[in-house]
Design a protein around this motif. Structure first.
Motif, PDB file in Angstrom:
ATOM      1  N   ASP A  93       0.801  -1.233   0.000  1.00 35.93           N
ATOM      2  CA  ASP A  93       0.000   0.000   0.000  1.00 35.93           C
ATOM      3  C   ASP A  93       0.831   1.280   0.000  1.00 35.93           C
ATOM      4  O   ASP A  93       0.304   2.358   0.227  1.00 35.93           O
ATOM      5  N   ARG A  94       2.138   1.186  -0.285  1.00 34.16           N
ATOM      6  CA  ARG A  94       3.002   2.369  -0.111  1.00 34.16           C
ATOM      7  C   ARG A  94       3.335   3.116  -1.392  1.00 34.16           C
ATOM      8  O   ARG A  94       3.310   4.339  -1.418  1.00 34.16           O
ATOM      9  N   VAL A  95       3.733   2.405  -2.415  1.00 35.04           N
ATOM     10  CA  VAL A  95       4.117   3.033  -3.680  1.00 35.04           C
ATOM     11  C   VAL A  95       3.587   2.167  -4.812  1.00 35.04           C
ATOM     12  O   VAL A  95       3.758   0.942  -4.804  1.00 35.04           O
ATOM     13  N   HIS A  96       2.937   2.797  -5.780  1.00 34.76           N
ATOM     14  CA  HIS A  96       2.327   2.097  -6.910  1.00 34.76           C
ATOM     15  C   HIS A  96       3.202   2.311  -8.143  1.00 34.76           C
ATOM     16  O   HIS A  96       3.519   3.448  -8.491  1.00 34.76           O
ATOM     17  N   TRP A  97       3.588   1.225  -8.805  1.00 33.23           N
ATOM     18  CA  TRP A  97       4.360   1.256 -10.050  1.00 33.23           C
ATOM     19  C   TRP A  97       3.559   0.546 -11.137  1.00 33.23           C
ATOM     20  O   TRP A  97       2.939  -0.491 -10.887  1.00 33.23           O
ATOM     21  N   THR A  98       3.593   1.080 -12.351  1.00 34.01           N
ATOM     22  CA  THR A  98       2.875   0.479 -13.474  1.00 34.01           C
ATOM     23  C   THR A  98       3.688   0.582 -14.749  1.00 34.01           C
ATOM     24  O   THR A  98       4.294   1.615 -15.020  1.00 34.01           O
ATOM     25  N   PHE A  99       3.679  -0.502 -15.520  1.00 33.58           N
ATOM     26  CA  PHE A  99       4.128  -0.479 -16.913  1.00 33.58           C
ATOM     27  C   PHE A  99       2.876  -0.697 -17.761  1.00 33.58           C
ATOM     28  O   PHE A  99       2.171  -1.691 -17.587  1.00 33.58           O
ATOM     29  N   PHE A 116       3.528   7.819  -5.142  1.00 34.42           N
ATOM     30  CA  PHE A 116       3.757   7.674  -3.708  1.00 34.42           C
ATOM     31  C   PHE A 116       2.389   7.756  -3.052  1.00 34.42           C
ATOM     32  O   PHE A 116       1.723   8.800  -3.103  1.00 34.42           O
ATOM     33  N   LEU A 117       1.897   6.672  -2.484  1.00 33.24           N
ATOM     34  CA  LEU A 117       0.548   6.587  -1.938  1.00 33.24           C
ATOM     35  C   LEU A 117       0.467   7.163  -0.518  1.00 33.24           C
ATOM     36  O   LEU A 117       1.482   7.232   0.185  1.00 33.24           O
ATOM     37  N   ALA A 137      11.318  13.300  -0.315  1.00 31.15           N
ATOM     38  CA  ALA A 137      11.861  14.069  -1.446  1.00 31.15           C
ATOM     39  C   ALA A 137      12.969  13.285  -2.158  1.00 31.15           C
ATOM     40  O   ALA A 137      13.040  13.283  -3.397  1.00 31.15           O
ATOM     41  N   GLN A 138      13.796  12.602  -1.392  1.00 34.92           N
ATOM     42  CA  GLN A 138      14.872  11.801  -1.989  1.00 34.92           C
ATOM     43  C   GLN A 138      14.292  10.675  -2.848  1.00 34.92           C
ATOM     44  O   GLN A 138      14.736  10.452  -3.974  1.00 34.92           O
ATOM     45  N   ARG A 139      13.285   9.963  -2.342  1.00 30.67           N
ATOM     46  CA  ARG A 139      12.668   8.868  -3.099  1.00 30.67           C
ATOM     47  C   ARG A 139      11.950   9.403  -4.331  1.00 30.67           C
ATOM     48  O   ARG A 139      11.936   8.782  -5.382  1.00 30.67           O
ATOM     49  N   THR A 140      11.340  10.576  -4.185  1.00 29.89           N
ATOM     50  CA  THR A 140      10.631  11.193  -5.307  1.00 29.89           C
ATOM     51  C   THR A 140      11.618  11.554  -6.414  1.00 29.89           C
ATOM     52  O   THR A 140      11.377  11.255  -7.588  1.00 29.89           O
TER      53      THR A 140
END
Length: 161
Positions: A93-99, A116-117, A137-140
């Motif tokens: 539930d933390r970060v969503h990634w899609t291709f 970033f959820l 901010a670093q992860r972004t």
């Protein structure tokens, strides 16, 4: 290649590239998480948990590395639609990634998206306290810089066959 903020500030981002390969071939590449280390600037290796595979509900673990820091994440596949879309959520539930794959005249438009959820933001505040916003901010920045690098690497691999 194009890049755009998909809304919600810079905690959402997507970019696209055209790949001279079929949507199915591109899907088969990006849904093989065991190959992620070949294209990701941060994730060095991934493996399926419990002999899983690219299907909804499957979990995989990723080993990540940045200068001075290594960590592992667990992610769950939420979309596995061959030739169309492969998506997962880090930590459930933390970060969503899609291709996403879309057929075009020259092959496939591959779009990678990141978000970033709210649960991820809350997790970072719980884990890092006063340093949370700096960590977020670093992860972004890493996602914004890494997506174009990833897409270019996937394109090269897919076109090489």
């Amino acid at each position: 290649m194009t890049g755009q903020d998909a809304g919600g500030g810079d905690r959402t981002y997507s970019s696209s590239v055209v790949v001279r390969a079929t949507p199915e071939a591109v899907y088969d590449l990006v849904s093989d998480v065991t190959r992620t280390g070949e294209w990701s600037p941060v994730c060095r290796a991934c493996w399926w948990d419990d002999d899983g595979g690219p299907e909804v509900g499957a979990w995989f673990t990723g080993s990540n590395e940045e200068p001075g820091r290594t960590w592992e994440t667990r992610s769950q596949v939420i979309v596995a639609d061959r030739g169309r879309e492969f998506a997962w959520v880090v930590g459930g539930d933390r970060v969503h990634w899609t291709f996403r794959m879309e057929p075009v005249d020259d092959g496939t438009r591959l779009t990678e998206s990141w978000e970033f959820l709210p649960a991820g933001i809350a997790f970072f505040h719980e884990r890092y306290g006063e340093a949370a916003e700096q960590q977020i901010a670093q992860r972004t920045r890493a996602a914004h810089q890494g997506i174009p690098v990833t897409l270019d690497a996937v394109r090269r691999l897919a076109e090489a066959g």
